[in-house]
Write a protein that holds these residues in place. Structure first.
Motif, PDB file in Angstrom:
ATOM      1  N   ASP A   1      23.454  34.137  88.018  1.00 49.03           N
ATOM      2  CA  ASP A   1      23.748  35.528  87.667  1.00 49.03           C
ATOM      3  C   ASP A   1      25.192  35.860  88.035  1.00 49.03           C
ATOM      4  OD1 ASP A   1      23.907  36.432  90.383  1.00 49.03           O
ATOM      5  OD2 ASP A   1      21.752  36.687  90.440  1.00 49.03           O
ATOM      6  N   GLN A   2      25.675  36.962  87.492  1.00 51.78           N
ATOM      7  CA  GLN A   2      27.072  37.348  87.643  1.00 51.78           C
ATOM      8  C   GLN A   2      27.435  37.663  89.094  1.00 51.78           C
ATOM      9  OE1 GLN A   2      29.250  37.480  84.873  1.00 51.78           O
ATOM     10  NE2 GLN A   2      30.843  37.623  86.421  1.00 51.78           N
ATOM     11  N   SER A   3      26.503  38.269  89.819  1.00 53.62           N
ATOM     12  CA  SER A   3      26.813  38.669  91.194  1.00 53.62           C
ATOM     13  C   SER A   3      27.050  37.450  92.083  1.00 53.62           C
ATOM     14  CB  SER A   3      25.697  39.545  91.765  1.00 53.62           C
ATOM     15  OG  SER A   3      24.484  38.834  91.860  1.00 53.62           O
ATOM     16  N   HIS A   4      26.237  36.395  91.911  1.00 50.07           N
ATOM     17  CA  HIS A   4      26.439  35.182  92.694  1.00 50.07           C
ATOM     18  C   HIS A   4      27.769  34.525  92.343  1.00 50.07           C
ATOM     19  CE1 HIS A   4      22.129  35.588  93.579  1.00 50.07           C
ATOM     20  NE2 HIS A   4      22.342  34.741  94.565  1.00 50.07           N
ATOM     21  N   PHE A   5      28.106  34.538  91.078  1.00 50.96           N
ATOM     22  CA  PHE A   5      29.383  33.979  90.636  1.00 50.96           C
ATOM     23  C   PHE A   5      30.548  34.747  91.257  1.00 50.96           C
ATOM     24  CE2 PHE A   5      32.624  33.894  87.033  1.00 50.96           C
ATOM     25  CZ  PHE A   5      33.189  32.703  87.444  1.00 50.96           C
ATOM     26  N   ASN A   6      30.487  36.076  91.182  1.00 48.68           N
ATOM     27  CA  ASN A   6      31.560  36.912  91.741  1.00 48.68           C
ATOM     28  C   ASN A   6      31.737  36.662  93.238  1.00 48.68           C
ATOM     29  OD1 ASN A   6      32.019  38.080  89.257  1.00 48.68           O
ATOM     30  ND2 ASN A   6      30.813  39.913  89.676  1.00 48.68           N
ATOM     31  N   LYS A   7      30.617  36.614  93.962  1.00 47.18           N
ATOM     32  CA  LYS A   7      30.678  36.437  95.415  1.00 47.18           C
ATOM     33  C   LYS A   7      31.255  35.072  95.776  1.00 47.18           C
ATOM     34  CE  LYS A   7      27.814  36.572  99.588  1.00 47.18           C
ATOM     35  NZ  LYS A   7      26.434  36.774 100.125  1.00 47.18           N
ATOM     36  N   ALA A   8      30.773  34.029  95.103  1.00 49.65           N
ATOM     37  CA  ALA A   8      31.251  32.677  95.401  1.00 49.65           C
ATOM     38  C   ALA A   8      32.733  32.534  95.060  1.00 49.65           C
ATOM     39  CB  ALA A   8      30.422  31.651  94.630  1.00 49.65           C
ATOM     40  N   PHE A   9      33.136  33.092  93.943  1.00 57.51           N
ATOM     41  CA  PHE A   9      34.531  32.998  93.506  1.00 57.51           C
ATOM     42  C   PHE A   9      35.447  33.714  94.494  1.00 57.51           C
ATOM     43  CE2 PHE A   9      38.292  33.601  90.952  1.00 57.51           C
ATOM     44  CZ  PHE A   9      38.310  32.517  90.084  1.00 57.51           C
ATOM     45  N   LYS A  10      35.073  34.906  94.911  1.00 54.65           N
ATOM     46  CA  LYS A  10      35.910  35.662  95.839  1.00 54.65           C
ATOM     47  C   LYS A  10      35.967  34.994  97.208  1.00 54.65           C
ATOM     48  CE  LYS A  10      37.008  40.301  97.453  1.00 54.65           C
ATOM     49  NZ  LYS A  10      36.679  41.747  97.377  1.00 54.65           N
ATOM     50  N   ASN A  11      34.835  34.427  97.656  1.00 49.67           N
ATOM     51  CA  ASN A  11      34.832  33.716  98.940  1.00 49.67           C
ATOM     52  C   ASN A  11      35.756  32.506  98.913  1.00 49.67           C
ATOM     53  OD1 ASN A  11      33.026  35.467 100.116  1.00 49.67           O
ATOM     54  ND2 ASN A  11      31.228  34.201  99.741  1.00 49.67           N
ATOM     55  N   ALA A  12      35.877  31.898  97.731  1.00 50.45           N
ATOM     56  CA  ALA A  12      36.710  30.703  97.616  1.00 50.45           C
ATOM     57  C   ALA A  12      38.184  31.025  97.409  1.00 50.45           C
ATOM     58  CB  ALA A  12      36.202  29.832  96.468  1.00 50.45           C
ATOM     59  N   TYR A  13      38.478  32.074  96.630  1.00 52.58           N
ATOM     60  CA  TYR A  13      39.866  32.311  96.188  1.00 52.58           C
ATOM     61  C   TYR A  13      40.418  33.683  96.575  1.00 52.58           C
ATOM     62  CZ  TYR A  13      38.467  28.386  93.207  1.00 52.58           C
ATOM     63  OH  TYR A  13      37.990  27.185  92.743  1.00 52.58           O
ATOM     64  N   LEU A  14      39.632  34.475  97.288  1.00 56.86           N
ATOM     65  CA  LEU A  14      40.065  35.810  97.741  1.00 56.86           C
ATOM     66  C   LEU A  14      40.420  36.738  96.578  1.00 56.86           C
ATOM     67  CD1 LEU A  14      42.216  35.030 100.925  1.00 56.86           C
ATOM     68  CD2 LEU A  14      39.901  35.977 100.812  1.00 56.86           C
ATOM     69  N   ILE A  15      39.780  36.547  95.447  1.00 56.59           N
ATOM     70  CA  ILE A  15      40.000  37.396  94.288  1.00 56.59           C
ATOM     71  C   ILE A  15      38.763  37.304  93.402  1.00 56.59           C
ATOM     72  CG2 ILE A  15      41.092  35.551  92.917  1.00 56.59           C
ATOM     73  CD1 ILE A  15      43.011  37.658  91.795  1.00 56.59           C
ATOM     74  N   THR A  16      38.417  38.389  92.719  1.00 55.62           N
ATOM     75  CA  THR A  16      37.259  38.342  91.838  1.00 55.62           C
ATOM     76  C   THR A  16      37.605  37.596  90.556  1.00 55.62           C
ATOM     77  OG1 THR A  16      37.810  40.413  90.716  1.00 55.62           O
ATOM     78  CG2 THR A  16      36.440  40.572  92.723  1.00 55.62           C
ATOM     79  N   PRO A  17      36.605  37.062  89.850  1.00 60.77           N
ATOM     80  CA  PRO A  17      36.896  36.368  88.589  1.00 60.77           C
ATOM     81  C   PRO A  17      37.615  37.249  87.568  1.00 60.77           C
ATOM     82  CG  PRO A  17      34.652  35.907  89.290  1.00 60.77           C
ATOM     83  CD  PRO A  17      35.174  36.964  90.210  1.00 60.77           C
ATOM     84  N   SER A  18      37.195  38.512  87.465  1.00 61.96           N
ATOM     85  CA  SER A  18      37.813  39.402  86.484  1.00 61.96           C
ATOM     86  C   SER A  18      39.269  39.682  86.828  1.00 61.96           C
ATOM     87  CB  SER A  18      37.029  40.710  86.382  1.00 61.96           C
ATOM     88  OG  SER A  18      36.969  41.365  87.643  1.00 61.96           O
ATOM     89  N   HIS A  19      39.556  39.884  88.124  1.00 64.15           N
ATOM     90  CA  HIS A  19      40.931  40.138  88.556  1.00 64.15           C
ATOM     91  C   HIS A  19      41.783  38.889  88.337  1.00 64.15           C
ATOM     92  CE1 HIS A  19      43.817  41.702  91.914  1.00 64.15           C
ATOM     93  NE2 HIS A  19      44.348  41.780  90.708  1.00 64.15           N
ATOM     94  N   PHE A  20      41.224  37.728  88.664  1.00 61.35           N
ATOM     95  CA  PHE A  20      41.946  36.470  88.444  1.00 61.35           C
ATOM     96  C   PHE A  20      42.308  36.312  86.968  1.00 61.35           C
ATOM     97  CE2 PHE A  20      41.768  32.004  87.143  1.00 61.35           C
ATOM     98  CZ  PHE A  20      42.768  31.454  87.931  1.00 61.35           C
ATOM     99  N   GLN A  21      41.340  36.592  86.099  1.00 60.31           N
ATOM    100  CA  GLN A  21      41.581  36.419  84.673  1.00 60.31           C
ATOM    101  C   GLN A  21      42.674  37.358  84.190  1.00 60.31           C
ATOM    102  OE1 GLN A  21      38.447  37.376  81.658  1.00 60.31           O
ATOM    103  NE2 GLN A  21      38.632  35.197  81.116  1.00 60.31           N
ATOM    104  N   ARG A  22      42.669  38.589  84.693  1.00 62.06           N
ATOM    105  CA  ARG A  22      43.718  39.541  84.288  1.00 62.06           C
ATOM    106  C   ARG A  22      45.086  39.075  84.768  1.00 62.06           C
ATOM    107  NH1 ARG A  22      39.767  43.440  85.839  1.00 62.06           N
ATOM    108  NH2 ARG A  22      40.874  43.819  87.812  1.00 62.06           N
ATOM    109  N   ARG A  23      45.123  38.414  85.926  1.00 58.18           N
ATOM    110  CA  ARG A  23      46.406  37.953  86.478  1.00 58.18           C
ATOM    111  C   ARG A  23      46.999  36.789  85.676  1.00 58.18           C
ATOM    112  NH1 ARG A  23      49.356  40.570  90.295  1.00 58.18           N
ATOM    113  NH2 ARG A  23      50.011  38.547  91.113  1.00 58.18           N
ATOM    114  N   VAL A  24      46.130  35.953  85.117  1.00 56.96           N
ATOM    115  CA  VAL A  24      46.643  34.738  84.477  1.00 56.96           C
ATOM    116  C   VAL A  24      46.750  34.845  82.976  1.00 56.96           C
ATOM    117  CG1 VAL A  24      45.770  33.283  86.350  1.00 56.96           C
ATOM    118  CG2 VAL A  24      44.330  33.695  84.354  1.00 56.96           C
ATOM    119  N   LEU A  25      46.178  35.876  82.389  1.00 52.85           N
ATOM    120  CA  LEU A  25      46.268  36.023  80.918  1.00 52.85           C
ATOM    121  C   LEU A  25      47.380  36.985  80.526  1.00 52.85           C
ATOM    122  CD1 LEU A  25      42.536  36.103  79.796  1.00 52.85           C
ATOM    123  CD2 LEU A  25      44.163  34.213  79.664  1.00 52.85           C
TER     124      LEU A  25
END
Length: 280
Positions: A256-280
């Protein structure tokens, strides 16, 4: 302190292991025995219990380890009560792990272990088992469980014997470089698959314990931790290409999306959506 209560759980992935949490102030556990091995911690307050003629204080940072059929009690000794978390392990489960570790004695040698790191690991495991019920979490649960139990057994044996010989920690069967590379390739090729520890070990003609211990010795992390990082790395690549967040989460194995968001932020200190906005 909340209203006094004890809650119980069974996780379908490890259905024979009973879990409980208690908030206790006035309630006392009368002298009693258990059929299983009991492991417990407190996260606040302090529990006092008597065991084989001695009195022990279970406070934060300590782990209580009780064998089957050993009489003991339990009382609160702090203002406001205490909160405890307990896991009951069936005798057969403990015996299986003990045999693989080369331990002749399948019992706890000390009813109280002072080890804050191990206590925190137990709390993490307890929270995992009482919150994660989905089959997609099976590899995570099994590896976390076995990693904790084996470290607890090693700590328990060190308390009793001083230091265990390295031979006692060595499995008779080895995870070869070829086998290790096979598992790594499998994780990279199919990161979205829900792997199971026993199925992976069976492919290599190893027990779950042997596979877990030897993979961790080779890679410096458990199979689940390695797979989780692989999934996140592939998710980053997909996000950089403009993929849909929900689709990416599913494709790399997050259920689910919540587990993805939590794992991603724990690993990279940024949410997936924020990361995507930064790199696109």
């Amino acid at each position: 302190m909340q209203h006094e209560k004890i809650e119980y759980w069974l996780n379908p992935i490890l259905p024979n292991i009973e879990l409980s949490s208690a908030n206790v102030e006035k309630f006392s556990f009368e002298r009693h025995v258990h059929l299983d091995y009991h492991i417990g911690i407190v996260t606040s307050g302090c529990q006092q219990y008597s065991h084989q003629g001695k009195v022990y204080h279970l406070a934060p940072g300590f782990i209580s380890t009780l064998n089957p059929d050993e009489a003991h009690n339990g009382d609160n000794i702090t203002l406001g009560g205490y909160q405890s978390h307990v896991m009951a392990l069936p005798v057969d489960y403990v015996n299986d792990i003990s045999r693989e570790m080369g331990q002749a004695e399948t019992f706890f040698n000390a009813p109280l272990i002072n080890n804050p790191a191990l206590s925190n690991a137990f709390l993490h495991l307890h929270q995992l088992l009482t919150t994660e019920q989905d089959s997609a979490a099976q590899l995570h649960i099994e590896t976390t469980m076995m990693a904790f139990i084996t470290e607890l057994f090693i700590q328990n044996s060190d308390v009793h014997n001083g230091q265990m010989s390295s031979q006692q920690h060595t499995s008779t069967k080895k995870l070869s470089v070829l086998q290790l590379n096979y598992i790594r390739t499998l994780f990279h090729d199919e990161p979205g698959q829900a792997f199971q520890l026993d199925a992976l070990a069976l492919q290599l003609d190893l027990s779950k314990f042997q596979f877990l211990r030897q993979f961790k010795q080779s890679m410096g992390m458990t199979p689940h931790a390695y797979l989780k990082r692989v999934r996140l790395e592939y998710a980053k690549k997909a996000l950089m290409k403009g993929g849909n967040l929900s689709d990416i989460a599913y494709q790399v194995g997050f259920f689910d999306q919540s587990h993805f968001n939590k794992a991603f932020k724990n690993a990279y200190l940024i949410t997936p959506s924020h990361f995507q906005r930064r790199v696109l």
